[in-house]
Design a protein around this motif. Structure first.
Motif, PDB file in Angstrom:
ATOM      1  N   ASP A 430       0.833  -1.208   0.000  1.00 47.62           N
ATOM      2  CA  ASP A 430       0.000   0.000   0.000  1.00 47.62           C
ATOM      3  C   ASP A 430       0.869   1.260   0.000  1.00 47.62           C
ATOM      4  O   ASP A 430       1.951   1.283   0.593  1.00 47.62           O
ATOM      5  CB  ASP A 430      -0.873   0.047   1.260  1.00 47.62           C
ATOM      6  N   HIS A 431       0.368   2.305  -0.661  1.00 42.77           N
ATOM      7  CA  HIS A 431       1.012   3.621  -0.600  1.00 42.77           C
ATOM      8  C   HIS A 431      -0.047   4.686  -0.312  1.00 42.77           C
ATOM      9  O   HIS A 431      -0.929   4.912  -1.139  1.00 42.77           O
ATOM     10  CB  HIS A 431       1.698   3.960  -1.925  1.00 42.77           C
ATOM     11  N   CYS A 484       4.036   9.886  -1.724  1.00 43.70           N
ATOM     12  CA  CYS A 484       3.660   8.813  -0.812  1.00 43.70           C
ATOM     13  C   CYS A 484       3.982   9.273   0.595  1.00 43.70           C
ATOM     14  O   CYS A 484       5.025   9.871   0.840  1.00 43.70           O
ATOM     15  CB  CYS A 484       4.444   7.547  -1.142  1.00 43.70           C
ATOM     16  N   ILE A 486       4.416   7.287   3.224  1.00 40.99           N
ATOM     17  CA  ILE A 486       5.349   6.439   3.970  1.00 40.99           C
ATOM     18  C   ILE A 486       6.675   7.185   3.881  1.00 40.99           C
ATOM     19  O   ILE A 486       7.220   7.393   2.793  1.00 40.99           O
ATOM     20  CB  ILE A 486       5.405   5.024   3.377  1.00 40.99           C
ATOM     21  N   HIS A 489       9.634   6.186   1.864  1.00 35.10           N
ATOM     22  CA  HIS A 489       9.410   6.242   0.416  1.00 35.10           C
ATOM     23  C   HIS A 489       9.513   7.681  -0.076  1.00 35.10           C
ATOM     24  O   HIS A 489      10.130   7.964  -1.102  1.00 35.10           O
ATOM     25  CB  HIS A 489       8.029   5.669   0.068  1.00 35.10           C
ATOM     26  N   MET A 494       9.808   9.308  -3.739  1.00 36.04           N
ATOM     27  CA  MET A 494       8.480   8.971  -4.255  1.00 36.04           C
ATOM     28  C   MET A 494       7.592  10.207  -4.112  1.00 36.04           C
ATOM     29  O   MET A 494       6.648  10.238  -3.326  1.00 36.04           O
ATOM     30  CB  MET A 494       7.923   7.775  -3.476  1.00 36.04           C
TER      31      MET A 494
END
Ligand SMILES: [Cu+2]
Length: 501
Positions: A430-431, A484, A486, A489, A494
């Protein structure tokens, strides 16, 4: 509101506005303040006219419930000054050991900032860290130079002023955290995050006991230091893949705190996921929640749920109803949720974890207050008005096959445009996708229409699924991040840039 605590003998200094105000009556003072924050004098005079007393209008102590001076000061009816410093500190996060942290105003989490719709907020921020940082006001709609994005770093020893006005309809639960390029995960792991609550002038919910629950997790070494491994070590590689998680779960800085509730009572919980990677699937066994709001404030109607999933950076407002008998207890739990790739899935991921204990008092039950069926309108954004569709493919640590480049604009859009974003996750984890500056409305998930409208700034895109949302860039041109959430990330790259012009 405070009840007009007496002012210290004048003259008193309105720090940082470059003026020492030596009495002269509220009208003069307010006009000066209003001029400094860009109001017309006429409006300020009108406000001054309504100021009941000089003390109430200009109290030098925190004029905000639950706040400890000197973090916030209400300088005028709609002007709040916040003083925030990020600095190293040594605190006890868990019993028995001390930890070197980074802290906002010496606290982890940082102070909860409470403001109101219509407030002009001036945050005087000072960076006393040994490294560059920023303060990002997650979810707030504000001028781009107040967003605390990586494009506006604050060097060690420097100060920065974040100024913004909270517009009507923005009441909700937000949070703040650093956002320096490549270092967000590190600085959040070190302790930099806090809650920001925007209150509505006309909140539709009755007065209820409120709790702000800032959820975070951390991993400490036996000597109490924060475990941030070398990125090339085995644990470092797991942290990078999953987003760093820790076994110690904190609720507003406490491990397994005890809250009390009276049988029949209804409480309003504002829950913030401030974790770098951990998701929370919240449930309170024996109870249902009334889910009344998310990132951008209240829904149109409460929704009864048995559990709610909170991805990194998301917020929820929940009404917790004391349906249990006096003297009993329940635990708020996070239930298993598989957001991981199999290779780095934690071995204990299927174990429910307790977050806090909810203890019923021995008092006889009270009659529960009535909860309105209609909360507030959430004006629809119409996807049919969209002038562009942006496709975002979330791949292995990249968006549309590219790493973040601070000098590149990934999406360029005209001010005022309505657009649809189609976010597709093509990998096996998941992102949570976050857009700065603008709240959006989810249209559908995997083609399934969203059951009701709400304002969001972060939406989880589960493994191999897609989400579409509609957004309108209604004001505030500039370069806005999307990424993202996270943090490992995001720090890896990202992330991309939307330029509204
Ligand atoms: Cu991600």
């Amino acid at each position: 509101m405070p009840s007009g605590r007496p002012l210290p003998p004048g003259p008193w200094s309105v720090r940082g506005f470059g003026a020492t105000l030596a009495g002269g009556g509220p009208g003069i003072v307010l006009t000066l303040l209003a001029a400094l924050v860009g109001w017309g004098g006429e409006q300020a005079q009108a406000q001054a006219h309504h100021a009941p007393t000089r003390a109430a209008a200009l109290s030098p102590v925190a004029a905000v419930e639950g706040e400890v001076p000197p973090t916030s000061r209400r300088l005028a009816p709609n002007v709040v000054e916040v003083t925030l410093t990020a600095a190293p500190a040594r605190l006890s996060l868990v019993p028995g050991v001390e930890t070197d942290v980074y802290a906002f105003n010496g606290r982890v989490p940082g102070p909860t900032i409470e403001v109101r719709e219509g407030d002009h907020v001036v945050v005087r921020f000072r960076n006393d860290l040994p490294e560059e940082t920023t303060v990002h006001w997650h979810g707030l709609h504000l001028p781009v130079d107040a967003d605390g994005s990586p494009l506006y770093p604050v060097a060690p020893g420097e100060e920065y002023e974040y100024a913004f006005t909270l517009r009507p309809g923005s009441a909700g639960t937000y949070w703040y955290h650093p956002h320096p390029h490549h270092r967000t995960g590190y600085q959040v792991a070190k302790g930099l995050y806090g809650a920001l609550i925007v209150r509505a002038a006309d909140d539709p919910l009755p007065a209820l006991a409120e709790r702000v629950l800032v959820l975070s997790d951390n991993r400490l070494l036996p000597d109490g230091s924060i475990d941030i491994p070398d990125p090339h070590s085995p644990q470092g590689r797991v942290d990078f893949e999953n987003g760093r998680e820790g076994p110690v779960l904190f609720v507003s800085g406490e491990v397994m705190p005890a809250l009390t509730i009276r049988s029949g009572e209804v409480q309003r919980w504002r829950v913030i996921n401030a974790s770098a990677g951990r998701f929370y699937r919240l449930a309170l066994p024996g109870h249902t929640f009334l889910h009344v709001g998310s990132d951008g404030g209240l829904f149109e109607r409460p929704v009864e749920v048995e559990e709610v999933l909170l991805a990194s950076a998301e917020r929820v407002e929940l009404l917790v109803r004391g349906t249990g008998p006096p003297g009993t207890r329940a635990s708020l739990q996070t239930l298993p949720y598989d957001r991981y790739v199999p290779q780095t899935r934690p071995s204990d991921w299927e174990r429910p974890r307790d977050l806090l204990s909810l203890q019923y008092t021995d008092e006889p039950p009270v009659v529960p207050p009535a909860i309105p069926e209609a909360l507030r309108p959430v004006p629809p954004l119409d996807p049919a008005e969209a002038t562009a569709t942006r496709v975002m493919v979330l791949g292995q640590g990249m968006i549309n096959g590219a790493l973040m480049d601070m000098d590149r604009v990934d999406v360029s859009a005209p001010l005022g445009a309505t657009e649809v974003w189609e976010v597709e996750n093509v990998v096996g984890m998941d992102h949570p996708f976050h857009l700065h500056g603008f709240q959006f409305q989810v249209i559908d998930r995997n083609g399934v229409p969203e059951p009701f409208r709400s304002w969001k700034d972060t939406v989880n895109v589960p493994k191999h699924e897609s989400v579409r949302f509609v957004v309108r860039y209604d004001e505030h041109p500039g370069k806005w991040m999307f990424h993202c959430h996270i943090l490992d990330h995001e720090d890896h790259g990202m992330m991309g840039i939307l330029e509204v012009q």
